[in-house]
Design an enzyme around this catalytic site. Sequence first.
Site, mmCIF file in Angstrom:
data_model
loop_
_atom_site.group_PDB
_atom_site.id
_atom_site.type_symbol
_atom_site.label_atom_id
_atom_site.label_comp_id
_atom_site.label_asym_id
_atom_site.label_seq_id
_atom_site.Cartn_x
_atom_site.Cartn_y
_atom_site.Cartn_z
ATOM 1 N N LYS A 121 -3.573 -46.457 6.919
ATOM 2 C CA LYS A 121 -4.212 -46.427 7.959
ATOM 3 C C LYS A 121 -3.055 -45.357 9.087
ATOM 4 O O LYS A 121 -2.034 -45.912 8.908
ATOM 5 C CB LYS A 121 -4.079 -47.308 8.668
ATOM 6 C CG LYS A 121 -4.013 -47.989 10.240
ATOM 7 C CD LYS A 121 -4.124 -50.086 10.197
ATOM 8 C CE LYS A 121 -4.487 -50.145 11.890
ATOM 9 N NZ LYS A 121 -4.116 -51.952 12.437
ATOM 10 N N ASP A 226 -5.796 -61.025 17.390
ATOM 11 C CA ASP A 226 -7.453 -60.045 18.167
ATOM 12 C C ASP A 226 -7.819 -60.587 16.823
ATOM 13 O O ASP A 226 -8.216 -59.768 15.529
ATOM 14 C CB ASP A 226 -7.342 -58.846 17.707
ATOM 15 C CG ASP A 226 -8.043 -57.491 17.916
ATOM 16 O OD1 ASP A 226 -8.697 -57.731 18.619
ATOM 17 O OD2 ASP A 226 -7.123 -55.930 17.029
HETATM 18 P P1 ADP Z 1 -7.613 -51.100 14.272
HETATM 19 O O1 ADP Z 1 -6.526 -51.401 14.774
HETATM 20 O O2 ADP Z 1 -7.954 -49.772 15.243
HETATM 21 O O3 ADP Z 1 -8.955 -52.427 14.509
HETATM 22 P P2 ADP Z 1 -8.135 -52.083 11.504
HETATM 23 O O4 ADP Z 1 -6.723 -51.963 10.345
HETATM 24 O O5 ADP Z 1 -8.854 -52.980 12.155
HETATM 25 O O6 ADP Z 1 -7.566 -50.962 12.564
HETATM 26 O O7 ADP Z 1 -9.051 -51.114 10.471
HETATM 27 C C1 ADP Z 1 -10.190 -50.399 10.685
HETATM 28 C C2 ADP Z 1 -11.413 -50.909 9.714
HETATM 29 O O8 ADP Z 1 -11.065 -50.055 9.128
HETATM 30 C C3 ADP Z 1 -11.307 -51.963 9.549
HETATM 31 O O9 ADP Z 1 -12.163 -53.155 10.828
HETATM 32 C C4 ADP Z 1 -12.284 -51.814 8.339
HETATM 33 O O10 ADP Z 1 -13.218 -51.835 8.226
HETATM 34 C C5 ADP Z 1 -11.183 -51.015 7.385
HETATM 35 N N1 ADP Z 1 -10.287 -51.154 7.044
HETATM 36 C C6 ADP Z 1 -8.930 -51.547 7.356
HETATM 37 N N2 ADP Z 1 -7.987 -51.350 6.527
HETATM 38 C C7 ADP Z 1 -8.216 -51.781 5.419
HETATM 39 C C8 ADP Z 1 -8.521 -52.024 3.599
HETATM 40 N N3 ADP Z 1 -6.940 -51.936 3.639
HETATM 41 N N4 ADP Z 1 -8.866 -51.884 2.485
HETATM 42 C C9 ADP Z 1 -10.440 -51.717 3.332
HETATM 43 N N5 ADP Z 1 -10.784 -51.119 4.569
HETATM 44 C C10 ADP Z 1 -9.421 -51.463 5.781
HETATM 45 MG MG MG Z 2 -9.129 -53.731 13.976
#
Ligand code: ADP
Ligand code: MG
Length: 283
Positions: A121, A226
């Site tokens: 991320k 959130d």
């Molecule tokens: P943001 O803070 O930008 O909303 P998120 O952590 O919610 O970021 O991640 C955005 C998207 O990425 C999630 O909705 C999911 O679909 C995907 N995602 C995030 N972390 C993971 C993970 N560990 N494994 C698989 N998909 C992930």
């Molecule tokens: Mg998110």
Amino acid sequence: MKLDVDTLRYLVREDFKVLTAVEMGMTNHEIVPVEVVDRIAHLKHGGTFKVLKNLLKHKLVHHDSSKYDGYRLTYLGYDFLAIKALVNRGVFSSVGRQIGVGKESDIFEVATEDGNIMAMKLHRLGRVSFRAVKSKRDYLRHRRSYNWLYLSRLAALKEYAFMKALGVHGFPVPIAVDRNRHCVIMSLVQGYPLVQVKQLQNPDEIFDRIMSLVVRLAEHGLIHCDFNEFNIMIDDDEKITMIDFPQMVSVSHRNAQMYFDRDVECILKFFSKRFVVHSTGIA
Ligand code: ADP
Ligand code: MG
């Protein structure tokens, strides 16, 4: 945003030295003067200028000559510094496809030599607010920089720390693997965000499980802030995983009650709209 990691392979030691010099210069310059970059990078024969041109070509830095001749990192440049550090540390060896675009992040798959796939991320704070800030000249005049590097790094730091602590306490979260700058490496969650799920075998049970998760978090002194169908993942066996923690606050926060109620309300609203639930649970 496209993350073309091919470029990464062609960058040499000098490129990273200069890129790092720009990063260091940004701790006290919005735009780092060329001479400052040169002094920090300390390359022989004025090599800094040539290298800067190369970094510019690959969009790793941005050139600004409005006040003086200077450069700042782009998000891509910052990404490369983080990725390079993590690759050097042996955390992963390649970057794959993009699996998520959040409000303020980009998520990619990364893999180790032996094929273990994880999620990366990259926090992008200030991406949304950048233009808003830019239009407020008065505000800007009193500030040295937008500080998006700092804000994104802080978000990653918080997220990593929460993920680690929650994992230790048995919460269903991804495994926190490592962190560098604005980048968090975690285990890949199988399944989909709840928002994509049209049908559940046991909506009542899932609803209760999610609600008790919010409550258990509060019992541990935390509010997600959130907590919604975008940040709850669910797999084919209906196992849930909670993600996305940089904005979590303590129950002693002065708006704690409001945040808690909002988290609960989000889940209630989503479930009552999409599924038929007969909760006997904690609500
Ligand atoms: P943001 O803070 O930008 O909303 P998120 O952590 O919610 O970021 O991640 C955005 C998207 O990425 C999630 O909705 C999911 O679909 C995907 N995602 C995030 N972390 C993971 C993970 N560990 N494994 C698989 N998909 C992930
Ligand atoms: Mg998110």
